[in-house]
Design a protein around this motif. Structure first.
Motif, PDB file in Angstrom:
ATOM      1  N   ASP A  92       0.824  -1.208   0.000  1.00  0.00           N
ATOM      2  CA  ASP A  92       0.000   0.000   0.000  1.00  0.00           C
ATOM      3  C   ASP A  92       0.861   1.263   0.000  1.00  0.00           C
ATOM      4  O   ASP A  92       0.522   2.253  -0.649  1.00  0.00           O
ATOM      5  CB  ASP A  92      -1.009   0.023   1.151  1.00  0.00           C
ATOM      6  CG  ASP A  92      -0.359   0.010   2.525  1.00  0.00           C
ATOM      7  OD1 ASP A  92       0.709  -0.611   2.693  1.00  0.00           O
ATOM      8  OD2 ASP A  92      -0.937   0.619   3.447  1.00  0.00           O
ATOM      9  N   VAL A  93       1.990   1.215   0.697  1.00  0.00           N
ATOM     10  CA  VAL A  93       2.915   2.355   0.700  1.00  0.00           C
ATOM     11  C   VAL A  93       3.494   2.545  -0.700  1.00  0.00           C
ATOM     12  O   VAL A  93       3.571   3.665  -1.208  1.00  0.00           O
ATOM     13  CB  VAL A  93       4.041   2.153   1.746  1.00  0.00           C
ATOM     14  CG1 VAL A  93       5.135   3.203   1.593  1.00  0.00           C
ATOM     15  CG2 VAL A  93       3.459   2.164   3.152  1.00  0.00           C
ATOM     16  N   GLU A  94       3.885   1.450  -1.327  1.00  0.00           N
ATOM     17  CA  GLU A  94       4.443   1.525  -2.677  1.00  0.00           C
ATOM     18  C   GLU A  94       3.419   2.101  -3.660  1.00  0.00           C
ATOM     19  O   GLU A  94       3.747   2.966  -4.481  1.00  0.00           O
ATOM     20  CB  GLU A  94       4.903   0.145  -3.139  1.00  0.00           C
ATOM     21  CG  GLU A  94       5.629   0.185  -4.456  1.00  0.00           C
ATOM     22  CD  GLU A  94       6.297  -1.135  -4.798  1.00  0.00           C
ATOM     23  OE1 GLU A  94       6.817  -1.226  -5.930  1.00  0.00           O
ATOM     24  OE2 GLU A  94       6.317  -2.059  -3.961  1.00  0.00           O
ATOM     25  N   GLN A  95       2.168   1.673  -3.562  1.00  0.00           N
ATOM     26  CA  GLN A  95       1.116   2.172  -4.442  1.00  0.00           C
ATOM     27  C   GLN A  95       0.896   3.671  -4.236  1.00  0.00           C
ATOM     28  O   GLN A  95       0.807   4.444  -5.195  1.00  0.00           O
ATOM     29  CB  GLN A  95      -0.190   1.400  -4.194  1.00  0.00           C
ATOM     30  CG  GLN A  95      -1.353   1.878  -5.039  1.00  0.00           C
ATOM     31  CD  GLN A  95      -1.125   1.678  -6.532  1.00  0.00           C
ATOM     32  OE1 GLN A  95      -0.469   0.735  -6.944  1.00  0.00           O
ATOM     33  NE2 GLN A  95      -1.645   2.584  -7.344  1.00  0.00           N
ATOM     34  N   GLN A  96       0.807   4.099  -2.979  1.00  0.00           N
ATOM     35  CA  GLN A  96       0.613   5.522  -2.681  1.00  0.00           C
ATOM     36  C   GLN A  96       1.800   6.349  -3.170  1.00  0.00           C
ATOM     37  O   GLN A  96       1.619   7.459  -3.679  1.00  0.00           O
ATOM     38  CB  GLN A  96       0.420   5.735  -1.181  1.00  0.00           C
ATOM     39  CG  GLN A  96      -0.876   5.189  -0.639  1.00  0.00           C
ATOM     40  CD  GLN A  96      -0.935   5.302   0.876  1.00  0.00           C
ATOM     41  OE1 GLN A  96      -0.480   6.272   1.459  1.00  0.00           O
ATOM     42  NE2 GLN A  96      -1.493   4.286   1.519  1.00  0.00           N
ATOM     43  N   ALA A  97       2.990   5.803  -3.019  1.00  0.00           N
ATOM     44  CA  ALA A  97       4.189   6.514  -3.467  1.00  0.00           C
ATOM     45  C   ALA A  97       4.164   6.702  -4.983  1.00  0.00           C
ATOM     46  O   ALA A  97       4.455   7.790  -5.482  1.00  0.00           O
ATOM     47  CB  ALA A  97       5.448   5.758  -3.037  1.00  0.00           C
ATOM     48  N   ARG A  98       3.806   5.678  -5.694  1.00  0.00           N
ATOM     49  CA  ARG A  98       3.729   5.780  -7.162  1.00  0.00           C
ATOM     50  C   ARG A  98       2.675   6.798  -7.582  1.00  0.00           C
ATOM     51  O   ARG A  98       2.895   7.577  -8.502  1.00  0.00           O
ATOM     52  CB  ARG A  98       3.451   4.413  -7.777  1.00  0.00           C
ATOM     53  CG  ARG A  98       4.637   3.471  -7.661  1.00  0.00           C
ATOM     54  CD  ARG A  98       4.447   2.221  -8.498  1.00  0.00           C
ATOM     55  NE  ARG A  98       5.529   1.290  -8.287  1.00  0.00           N
ATOM     56  CZ  ARG A  98       6.743   1.390  -8.827  1.00  0.00           C
ATOM     57  NH1 ARG A  98       7.033   2.418  -9.596  1.00  0.00           N
ATOM     58  NH2 ARG A  98       7.653   0.484  -8.594  1.00  0.00           N
ATOM     59  N   GLU A  99       1.546   6.795  -6.894  1.00  0.00           N
ATOM     60  CA  GLU A  99       0.500   7.775  -7.188  1.00  0.00           C
ATOM     61  C   GLU A  99       0.964   9.199  -6.902  1.00  0.00           C
ATOM     62  O   GLU A  99       0.504  10.150  -7.538  1.00  0.00           O
ATOM     63  CB  GLU A  99      -0.765   7.450  -6.382  1.00  0.00           C
ATOM     64  CG  GLU A  99      -1.468   6.197  -6.863  1.00  0.00           C
ATOM     65  CD  GLU A  99      -2.569   5.714  -5.927  1.00  0.00           C
ATOM     66  OE1 GLU A  99      -2.838   6.370  -4.892  1.00  0.00           O
ATOM     67  OE2 GLU A  99      -3.167   4.666  -6.236  1.00  0.00           O
TER      68      GLU A  99
END
Length: 127
Positions: A92-99
């Motif tokens: 979830d952190v990786e997804q938010q970071a990419r966004e």
């Protein structure tokens, strides 16, 4: 310098010894650490003058987290290359970071060699 320009790096991490270790290793390996910041507000205050090629951002910091720092940097500098380098690696952190505009999320457990290799890959061989 043999015709190559070193990659200009800005480090954003709230832990002093982590920033110092990253700076020392990046310097030894031919990168140019142009700025350091202990948090988001400090990073935003120095990024324009530092004009880095890449910003390496920790996720877990006390003032604002790395994702919010990335969002604010993206608003200031739409084409800024950013890498999140964190011990807190979750999907979830990786997804938010990419966004938020982060090009790559790397776990600190993967090591500095991996960080350096990925920075060079993201910025191409023109450096």
């Amino acid at each position: 310098m043999g015709g190559t320009t070193p990659i200009r790096v800005m480090l954003v991490d709230d832990v002093d010894h982590v920033r110092r270790m990253l700076r020392n290793m990046l310097d030894l390996d031919g990168f140019d650490v142009v700025a350091e910041a202990a948090g988001g507000a400090e990073a935003l205050g120095v990024i324009e003058a530092a004009d880095p090629d890449v910003v390496v951002i920790d996720y877990h910091m006390p003032d604002v987290d790395g994702i919010e720092v990335a969002r604010r940097i993206r608003a200031l500098r739409p084409s800024q290359v950013m890498v999140m380098y964190t011990a807190f690696l979750q999907a979830d952190v990786e997804q938010q970071a990419r966004e938020a505009g982060v090009a790559l999320v790397l776990g600190k457990v993967e090591g500095l060699e991996s960080l350096e290799r990925e920075i060079q890959r993201l910025l191409g061989s023109g450096f």
